[in-house]
Design a protein around this motif. Structure first.
Motif, PDB file in Angstrom:
ATOM      1  N   TYR A  34      12.456  51.406 -80.581  1.00 25.77           N
ATOM      2  CA  TYR A  34      11.222  52.193 -80.595  1.00 25.77           C
ATOM      3  C   TYR A  34      11.036  52.991 -79.315  1.00 25.77           C
ATOM      4  CZ  TYR A  34       9.825  49.783 -84.827  1.00 25.77           C
ATOM      5  OH  TYR A  34       9.777  49.331 -86.099  1.00 25.77           O
ATOM      6  N   ALA A  35      11.450  52.406 -78.192  1.00 24.74           N
ATOM      7  CA  ALA A  35      11.315  53.122 -76.920  1.00 24.74           C
ATOM      8  C   ALA A  35      12.181  54.371 -76.933  1.00 24.74           C
ATOM      9  CB  ALA A  35      11.713  52.210 -75.771  1.00 24.74           C
ATOM     10  N   LEU A  37      13.134  56.031 -79.596  1.00 25.76           N
ATOM     11  CA  LEU A  37      12.512  56.993 -80.500  1.00 25.76           C
ATOM     12  C   LEU A  37      11.366  57.709 -79.822  1.00 25.76           C
ATOM     13  CD1 LEU A  37      12.408  55.147 -83.922  1.00 25.76           C
ATOM     14  CD2 LEU A  37      13.650  57.209 -83.354  1.00 25.76           C
ATOM     15  N   ALA A  38      10.622  56.956 -79.006  1.00 24.56           N
ATOM     16  CA  ALA A  38       9.482  57.564 -78.320  1.00 24.56           C
ATOM     17  C   ALA A  38       9.967  58.634 -77.363  1.00 24.56           C
ATOM     18  CB  ALA A  38       8.696  56.494 -77.568  1.00 24.56           C
ATOM     19  N   ASN A  39      11.072  58.349 -76.671  1.00 24.52           N
ATOM     20  CA  ASN A  39      11.599  59.338 -75.737  1.00 24.52           C
ATOM     21  C   ASN A  39      12.059  60.590 -76.448  1.00 24.52           C
ATOM     22  OD1 ASN A  39      11.038  57.832 -73.573  1.00 24.52           O
ATOM     23  ND2 ASN A  39      13.108  57.063 -73.264  1.00 24.52           N
ATOM     24  N   ASN A  41      11.036  61.613 -79.143  1.00 26.05           N
ATOM     25  CA  ASN A  41       9.815  62.222 -79.641  1.00 26.05           C
ATOM     26  C   ASN A  41       9.191  63.138 -78.620  1.00 26.05           C
ATOM     27  OD1 ASN A  41       8.686  61.948 -82.102  1.00 26.05           O
ATOM     28  ND2 ASN A  41       7.632  60.049 -81.683  1.00 26.05           N
ATOM     29  N   SER A  42       9.056  62.607 -77.408  1.00 24.28           N
ATOM     30  CA  SER A  42       8.135  63.255 -76.487  1.00 24.28           C
ATOM     31  C   SER A  42       8.803  63.845 -75.265  1.00 24.28           C
ATOM     32  CB  SER A  42       7.076  62.267 -76.041  1.00 24.28           C
ATOM     33  OG  SER A  42       7.670  61.221 -75.338  1.00 24.28           O
ATOM     34  N   LEU A 209       7.555  66.795 -70.967  1.00 29.59           N
ATOM     35  CA  LEU A 209       6.821  66.065 -71.982  1.00 29.59           C
ATOM     36  C   LEU A 209       6.280  67.077 -72.969  1.00 29.59           C
ATOM     37  CD1 LEU A 209       4.935  63.580 -69.709  1.00 29.59           C
ATOM     38  CD2 LEU A 209       6.796  63.086 -71.269  1.00 29.59           C
ATOM     39  N   ARG A 210       6.257  66.678 -74.212  1.00 31.13           N
ATOM     40  CA  ARG A 210       5.694  67.603 -75.185  1.00 31.13           C
ATOM     41  C   ARG A 210       4.887  66.815 -76.190  1.00 31.13           C
ATOM     42  NH1 ARG A 210      10.979  68.745 -78.892  1.00 31.13           N
ATOM     43  NH2 ARG A 210      11.466  66.579 -79.187  1.00 31.13           N
ATOM     44  N   ASN A 211       3.999  67.513 -76.815  1.00 33.19           N
ATOM     45  CA  ASN A 211       3.176  66.828 -77.798  1.00 33.19           C
ATOM     46  C   ASN A 211       3.792  66.994 -79.174  1.00 33.19           C
ATOM     47  OD1 ASN A 211       2.566  69.340 -78.716  1.00 33.19           O
ATOM     48  ND2 ASN A 211       0.427  69.290 -78.147  1.00 33.19           N
ATOM     49  N   VAL A 212       3.064  66.565 -80.170  1.00 37.52           N
ATOM     50  CA  VAL A 212       3.620  66.509 -81.520  1.00 37.52           C
ATOM     51  C   VAL A 212       3.991  67.895 -82.028  1.00 37.52           C
ATOM     52  CG1 VAL A 212       1.374  66.623 -82.633  1.00 37.52           C
ATOM     53  CG2 VAL A 212       3.258  65.467 -83.785  1.00 37.52           C
ATOM     54  N   LYS A 217       3.814  69.742 -72.148  1.00 34.38           N
ATOM     55  CA  LYS A 217       2.639  69.169 -71.500  1.00 34.38           C
ATOM     56  C   LYS A 217       3.004  68.722 -70.092  1.00 34.38           C
ATOM     57  CE  LYS A 217      -0.636  69.215 -74.616  1.00 34.38           C
ATOM     58  NZ  LYS A 217      -1.971  69.748 -74.343  1.00 34.38           N
TER      59      LYS A 217
ATOM     60  N   ILE B 287       6.253  53.471 -83.302  1.00 32.77           N
ATOM     61  CA  ILE B 287       7.003  53.998 -82.156  1.00 32.77           C
ATOM     62  C   ILE B 287       6.144  53.895 -80.897  1.00 32.77           C
ATOM     63  CG2 ILE B 287       7.928  56.100 -81.117  1.00 32.77           C
ATOM     64  CD1 ILE B 287       8.932  56.899 -83.861  1.00 32.77           C
ATOM     65  N   SER B 291       7.147  51.421 -77.993  1.00 36.11           N
ATOM     66  CA  SER B 291       7.637  51.977 -76.734  1.00 36.11           C
ATOM     67  C   SER B 291       6.889  51.392 -75.538  1.00 36.11           C
ATOM     68  CB  SER B 291       7.526  53.497 -76.745  1.00 36.11           C
ATOM     69  OG  SER B 291       6.179  53.891 -76.708  1.00 36.11           O
ATOM     70  N   GLN B 304       3.105  58.931 -76.278  1.00 33.12           N
ATOM     71  CA  GLN B 304       3.019  59.095 -77.724  1.00 33.12           C
ATOM     72  C   GLN B 304       1.592  59.348 -78.170  1.00 33.12           C
ATOM     73  OE1 GLN B 304       6.063  58.984 -79.582  1.00 33.12           O
ATOM     74  NE2 GLN B 304       6.504  59.287 -77.429  1.00 33.12           N
ATOM     75  N   PHE B 307      -0.013  62.714 -76.628  1.00 34.83           N
ATOM     76  CA  PHE B 307       0.458  63.997 -77.139  1.00 34.83           C
ATOM     77  C   PHE B 307       0.370  64.095 -78.646  1.00 34.83           C
ATOM     78  CE2 PHE B 307       3.136  63.985 -73.114  1.00 34.83           C
ATOM     79  CZ  PHE B 307       2.081  64.507 -72.390  1.00 34.83           C
ATOM     80  N   ASP B 308      -0.566  63.359 -79.201  1.00 37.33           N
ATOM     81  CA  ASP B 308      -0.913  63.537 -80.617  1.00 37.33           C
ATOM     82  C   ASP B 308       0.178  63.158 -81.603  1.00 37.33           C
ATOM     83  OD1 ASP B 308      -3.174  64.591 -79.526  1.00 37.33           O
ATOM     84  OD2 ASP B 308      -2.524  66.674 -79.762  1.00 37.33           O
ATOM     85  N   PHE B 309       1.170  62.371 -81.161  1.00 35.96           N
ATOM     86  CA  PHE B 309       2.171  61.959 -82.140  1.00 35.96           C
ATOM     87  C   PHE B 309       1.545  61.019 -83.152  1.00 35.96           C
ATOM     88  CE2 PHE B 309       5.017  63.392 -78.844  1.00 35.96           C
ATOM     89  CZ  PHE B 309       5.927  64.101 -79.590  1.00 35.96           C
TER      90      PHE B 309
END
Lengths: 605, 424
Positions: A34-35, A37-39, A41-42, A209-212, A217, B287, B291, B304, B307-309
């Protein structure tokens, strides 16, 4: 009857809490997945492309620079309904093309994501951008991504500079350095390819960093892991851009090459390949379509003749013969040999010349005889064996001039030419014996000899230097105040003593002053030394060759000119060479009629 | 005899402190969830965190007012409030404004209130009053029926507002009925139905389940030593019933549930099937929480949630922020605090001398428990996504106030427990 129900409640509350805690332990502590995936992700790994090094000419005039180009990106989820007719108008697409673009987008299975920016239209030019910029806000979900591409200040020097294009899949597979990624630019030929390592610079990486929505960001961990991009090193070329442009002008409509070298350093002053192309055609959006046109041209503009065209050298090779013969002491400068035209044909009005006169008149029977003396020195009683020994010795001398091997210029795809060896003749005669009478045409630079124009110019420089040369190179400084690569600072001596070169120099002076080159190559106020060559090319017209250097003492320029199917070396070759020398030494054209003659190009009349 | 105004000595301060801790930690998480470096003011009313602070202050005021009103007020007016809230719930679809697909809000200025939130404590009061009424007997079928009507009306009206989550909360009263003497049969049937429901979804073709049930039935009959006819008949009937349930669940899932509801249930079972589609909420939520690791990323460091995930991260998915920023340790503390809080309410309920207060206390515990289970359960993928808030943590005035009122009425009743005649 309700006994124990209170305890059931307590138990359930505690059990649920424990279940959550255990499940969380698995998600948070046990499973690292999960960590990661989070990376992904963002954290956006944003590559910062370095500026490729600039290229200047020897007078610090800019030749190659970078110009911005733009990709149109799309984030599918952000796209709202838009007027497709307007879109087509702004982006210069037909409706069908637009439909295909969207279809293609969906087909990029692995890459496709509705929330990430994807490339939609590649390589929009500055002009496109001017039109698009103001109207982009009509199309939400479309964004512009800038990067740089190559641009050229003049349409000259295309083949020497080479071009840059996106790295191909096969190149990427072959790359073991791990430097390149898909979408990177890489030098494909010429200086761009040879000095790729110096020019490319170092990519920077920024973790953002970026948002969804993929919107940035700020930096990750305050930029702790970021690296700045390092621009590539600038190169100072030895090319004199003005001379180069002049040379290209002279070669217009002709096939062949001009190579001019500064003898005292080996720096290439001009490297003209005719026909050529405008390097600006191989940048930006039109790259692929133009590349197709240029590479399928029957005149082969991408074929870099100065390095790749292997010709028979013709009569200019007589100088080489003379030098080796003097070194081997089979003749002395005063040796006279009758011009016996029954052995081999000749031209002009002469009959019994010494060495200098034979060179000035380009006497074929003389050098036929010289080579016989070279190859048959009676070291063996067996004629065949004796020729073999002589040829081996001859090879050694010829190769010391840089013939038969790649000189090692700082450009890729250099050809080596050919110096015939005993082994070559063994193969050619299927191991049957051969002797001088079988191979005599090499005496006058015909037969099996092959040289490339660069080697001819290098030879002119060697004579100018009286016995040594620096490997020709196009980059005189890496970094604006830097030095050339180490291998270009070394002298290479020939096997011939410099005293013999003095004979060759005065012979070449005589060629221009009173010999075959006198009409076209002679220049006022400077002593030009040269040698003509006319290379047989049955059934087509002969090739015209001329090598020269000037001034005689302290030479500033050595040159070779090779014009295909242009007849006598005394005409096309000599006239072009003299114009180039004049332009370089005097910065002007003093004989307009000569320039007009060359530009008209009617050398066979 | 104690004096009426002696509040400080009798109110259960332990619970009040727990409440305070939950509210404070909750607010910090909302602050973190919407934190943005450009908006750092704590009192910025354009942000959820700023508004929530206002709601909290209001909630404290509400709590104070509740504790100074005499406890008889709540019992006396329970049915009146119940009628009023039913009326409001009926009205909501007409005058309400639509928020996130639900027409469950009545607008007052720029803020909106959600009548269904307040229906929870009012229904709790009404249920308490009914159970506590003279002559109430749980064994009486009519009483049971009336109880179900009592919770069924607000539940149905909330369903009509398409607010499925809040409507389901009313089901938690069944726990109260169980505590007050209802046969566990209904509870067990309910749990079995849920298990069968999940199984039906897990198994792609119900035929497998029928075969499995048949096999179990045959085995039970074969290995039954007594082999009484009556027992065999009972077992067969049970098997047939279960098969019927499976058939109906299959029908409900495939033909009655709306696609987005079907997807939520499917996402629970296999969130990775379409991580960007219907599994998005659950996947992103896991996630974010996953995380966080053992210690978490630290306050305001979550990437997460910030940033609106994670969708609705300051409301229904607020637990993601806790999981991400405070890790397993933080999550465990929050869960521990909640469990302690729930046990404390049970303790308060059990020490009541009258049935009204005890039933009310169990209602409070059951409602909090239901929210706790469903909300945290859905963020970690144990329960389908049902949009209900985590008490005191999720952003929102209505839910904070309704939970505050719910709790403080109990505290007030508890404080005055000595005043009532023993009726149990």
């Amino acid at each position: 009857m309700n006994e124990g129900r209170k305890e059931i409640f307590q138990l359930v509350f505690v059990l649920v809490g424990l279940t959550f805690i255990v499940k969380l332990f698995f998600i948070q502590v046990v499973d690292n997945h999960y960590a990661e995936l989070a990376n992904s992700n963002s954290i956006l790994r944003q590559v910062e492309y370095p500026f490729r090094g600039l290229i200047y000419d020897r007078n610090r005039k800019l030749i190659v620079y970078n110009t911005p180009e733009f990709d149109l990106q799309i984030i599918v989820n952000d796209v709202k309904k838009f007027d497709s007719a307007k879109f087509c108008e702004v982006f210069n697409l037909t409706r069908e093309e637009l439909r295909l673009k969207f279809k293609e987008l969906k087909s990029r299975k692995k890459e496709y994501s509705p929330v990430k920016p994807l490339r939609f239209i590649e390589r929009l030019s500055n002009e496109d951008m001017a039109r698009i910029e103001d109207r982009l806000d009509e199309f939400p979900g479309f964004y512009i991504q800038a990067r740089t591409t190559r641009a050229y200040t003049s349409p000259a020097l295309a083949n020497a500079l080479g071009y840059v294009s996106e790295i191909s899949k096969t190149e990427l597979k072959k790359d073991t350095t791990g430097i390149y990624r898909q979408g990177d630019y890489i030098g494909q030929s010429g200086i761009e390819a040879f000095y790729e390592e110096q020019l490319r610079g170092k990519r920077g990486v920024r973790f953002k960093l970026r948002n969804v929505k993929g919107i940035e960001k700020g930096s990750f961990n305050n930029g702790e892991y970021d690296t700045l991009s390092v621009p590539g090193q600038d190169l100072v070329s030895s090319i004199d851009l003005e001379l180069q442009q002049y040379g290209e002008k002279l070669m217009k409509g002709k096939a062949g090459s001009i190579v001019a070298i500064e003898p005292s350093s080996g720096e290439v002053l001009a490297l003209v390949s005719g026909p050529s192309y405008d390097p600006n055609l191989l940048t930006g959006k039109k790259y692929s379509s133009n590349f197709k046109t240029i590479s399928s041209d029957t005149l082969k503009p991408l074929f870099n003749r100065p390095l790749m065209a292997q010709y028979r050298p013709g009569s200019i090779f007589k100088i080489v013969q003379a030098l080796t013969a003097l070194q081997e002491k089979v003749i002395i400068p005063e040796t006279r040999i009758p011009c016996d035209r029954t052995i081999i044909n000749c031209h002009g009005d002469h009959s019994f010349e010494d060495l200098q006169g034979a060179i000035a008149n380009s006497c074929n029977p003389y050098f036929h005889n010289v080579l016989r003396r070279m190859l048959n020195q009676n070291k063996s009683t067996d004629t065949y064996e004796d020729t073999r020994l002589g040829l081996t010795e001859w090879d050694k001398h010829i190769k010391s001039f840089g013939f038969g091997t790649q000189l090692g210029i700082d450009l890729p795809n250099e050809k080596s030419g050919l110096v015939p060896t005993p082994e070559l003749y063994d193969r050619a005669y299927h191991n049957k014996p051969w002797k001088f009478s079988n191979i005599y045409s090499i005496a006058i630079g015909e037969g099996e000899n092959l040289v490339v124009p660069l080697q001819m110019a290098n030879f002119a420089a060697t004579v100018a230097n009286r016995g040594f040369y620096y490997t020709p190179h196009l980059v005189k400084a890496i970094g604006k105040e830097g030095r050339p690569l180490h291998q270009y600072t070394l002298r290479h001596y020939t096997t011939v003593d410099s005293t013999y070169f003095k004979v060759a120099v005065s012979a070449m002076q005589q060629v221009v002053e009173s010999g075959t080159g006198q009409w076209y190559a002679k220049l006022p106020d400077v002593i030009v030394c040269g040698k003509t060559g006319t290379v047989q090319n049955e059934p087509f017209p002969d090739h015209s060759v001329f090598i020269a250097f000037a001034p005689r003492d302290n030479p500033k320029i050595a040159i070779s000119v090779y014009v295909e199917n242009a007849g006598q070396g005394a005409r096309a070759g000599a006239s072009i060479a003299s114009l180039m020398i004049e332009r370089y030494l005097f910065k002007q054209t003093r004989r307009q009629y000569m320039e007009d003659y060359v530009l008209a190009g009617k050398f066979l009349d | 005899m104690r004096r009426d105004d002696d509040l400080s000595g009798t109110i259960d301060w332990t619970t009040v402190f727990m409440y305070g801790a939950l509210v404070l930690f909750g607010w910090l998480n909302i602050y973190a969830a919407v934190y943005d470096e450009t908006h750092q003011s704590v009192f910025d009313l354009s942000l959820n965190s700023g508004r929530q602070l206002l709601f909290i202050v209001a909630a404290f005021l509400v709590a104070f007012v509740i504790t100074i009103i005499d406890m008889r007020f709540y019992e006396t007016f329970a049915y009146f409030f119940y009628g009023l809230i039913l009326f409001l719930l009926l009205l909501t679809p007409v005058i309400g404004k639509e928020v996130g697909g639900n027409k469950a809000w009545i607008g007052i200025g720029s803020f909106g209130i959600q009548p269904s939130e307040f229906a929870k404590f009012i229904t709790a009061l009404a249920v308490g009053k009914f159970i506590g009424s003279v002559g109430f007997r749980m064994e009486n079928l009519r009483s049971q029926f009336l109880l179900f009507v009592l919770i069924g009306l607000p539940m149905g009206l909330t369903f009509l507002q398409k607010d499925t989550g809040t409507a389901l909360v009313f089901a938690s009263f069944i726990l109260v009925f169980f505590r007050e003497g209802m046969s566990p049969f209904l509870l067990i049937v309910g749990i079995c139905a849920a298990v069968i429901f999940i199984l039906t979804l897990l198994v792609p073709d119900p035929t497998y389940l029928y075969v499995a049930i048949g096999a179990i039935l045959v085995l039970l009959i074969v290995f039954d030593r007594r082999k009484k006819i009556k027992r065999i008949v009972t077992l067969t009937l049970a098997a047939l019933m279960i098969s019927g349930v499976i058939a109906s669940v299959d029908y409900i899932v495939k033909d009655v549930l709306k696609p987005h509801q079907q997807n939520r249930v499917k996402a629970l079972i296999n969130p990775d099937a379409d991580p960007l589609g219907f599994g998005w909420n659950v996947t992103q939520s896991k996630i974010a929480i996953g995380s966080g690791g053992f210690f978490g990323k630290g306050f305001l460091k979550g990437t997460q949630t910030k940033f609106d995930f994670v969708p609705a991260q300051s409301t229904d998915f607020i637990f993601c922020t806790i999981g991400e920023e405070h890790g397993w340790i933080g999550s465990t503390i929050v869960i521990g605090l909640f469990v302690a809080f729930l046990l404390r309410i049970l303790f308060l309920a059990e020490r009541q001398k009258n049935r009204f207060t005890r039933a009310y206390g169990y209602s409070v515990a059951s409602i909090f428990f239901f929210h706790f289970v469903v909300n945290i359960g859905m963020t970690i993928g144990l329960v389908p996504v049902i949009g209900i808030p985590l008490p005191f943590f999720s952003y929102g005035g209505s839910s904070l106030w309704s939970f505050t009122i719910l709790l403080f009425i109990l505290l007030k009743l508890d404080a005055q427990r000595g005043h009532v005649l023993q009726r149990i």
